[in-house]
Enzyme design. Structure first.
Site, PDB file in Angstrom:
ATOM      1  CB  SER A 135      -0.876  -0.071   1.276  1.00 43.56           C
ATOM      2  OG  SER A 135      -1.422   1.093   1.376  1.00 43.56           O
ATOM      3  CE1 TYR A 148      -3.990  -2.386   5.191  1.00 45.16           C
ATOM      4  CE2 TYR A 148      -3.290  -0.170   4.922  1.00 45.16           C
ATOM      5  CZ  TYR A 148      -3.648  -1.355   4.318  1.00 45.16           C
ATOM      6  OH  TYR A 148      -3.875  -1.272   2.852  1.00 45.16           O
TER       7      TYR A 148
END
Length: 252
Positions: A135, A148
């Site tokens: 990401s 995350y």
């Protein structure tokens, strides 16, 4: 038998990657689609243009990994593509998220990805491709999204190192680092918080992110970043102090 293995295939980018692999690579004899939700996998199988093998597995469970290992040992396939797209995130301060949610992110985003990669590696074809979904959150610590972002930093670092290790076998490992993507991901993430407005404004479509990831994987790129804004963010995270970028993000 030439195959592709796709985790997280029940929705989002995993589902889109499975569809595009089936449409674009006629040499694949089978695509193994992996996720927990069997009904979603069955629905995807009906749309596919190549045969699929449905593996309804929870990759955070040892028993599920043993099933995958057994299937690989039995079939001895030639894996042309491995796509690790399983993962989830939860928005919110560390002290407000539950212990289960935080350790769950680490278990799925990091541990399960490593386990699947390790199990599949002995069966990877020469010049095969491994696509790991990280990401843009990997580029910079993310307050309010701390665990995350840290898991995705792990995926990016791991993928780069693995790519170097596998060069003698002609295998390319690509870490895919999109910004926000319009998938079910944020339906889950926002159960504990709300994403900032600026992230909503730059959301990408999953089919475009998947298409670029496949194209850049075939080109041998180690990192795939979709969109000019995320590419600019990638560059800025390399040349500017993270403290300055974090301050800007807080004001946004």
């Amino acid at each position: 038998m030439k195959i592709a293995v796709v985790t997280g295939a029940s929705s989002g980018l995993g589902r889109e990657m499975a569809r595009q692999l089936g449409d674009r690579f006629g040499a694949l004899k089978e695509i193994w689609i992996i996720a927990r939700r069997e009904e979603r996998l069955k629905a995807l199988a009906e749309e596919m243009t190549v045969p699929v093998r449905i593996l309804p597995l929870d990759l955070t469970e040892k028993s599920s990994l043993e099933i995958l290992e057994s299937e690989l040992r039995k079939e001895k396939p030639e894996v042309v593509f491995l796509v690790n797209a399983s993962g989830y995130g939860k928005i919110g301060p560390v002290e407000q998220l539950s212990l289960e949610e935080e350790t769950g992110m680490v278990a799925l985003n990091c541990q399960a990805l490593c386990a699947v990669t390790r199990l599949v590696l002995p069966y990877m074809a020469k010049n095969g491709r491994i696509i790991q979904f990280a990401s843009a959150a990997a580029f910079l610590p993310q307050p309010g999204f701390a665990v995350y972002a840290a898991t995705k930093s792990f995926v990016l670092s791991y993928s780069r190192a693995l790519n170097s290790e596998l060069k003698p076998r002609g295998i390319c490992v690509t870490a895919v680092c999109p910004g926000p993507v319009k998938t079910e991901f944020f339906d889950i993430a926002e159960t504990t918080g709300t994403i900032p407005l600026y992230k909503r404004l730059v959301m990408a479509r999953p089919e475009k992110v998947a298409a670029l990831a496949l194209r850049e994987s075939m080109m041998g790129k180690t990192v795939s970043v979709y969109g000019p804004l995320m590419k600019a963010f990638f560059l800025l995270s390399k040349i500017l102090p993270h403290s300055l970028l974090l301050s800007i993000m807080e004001h946004l």
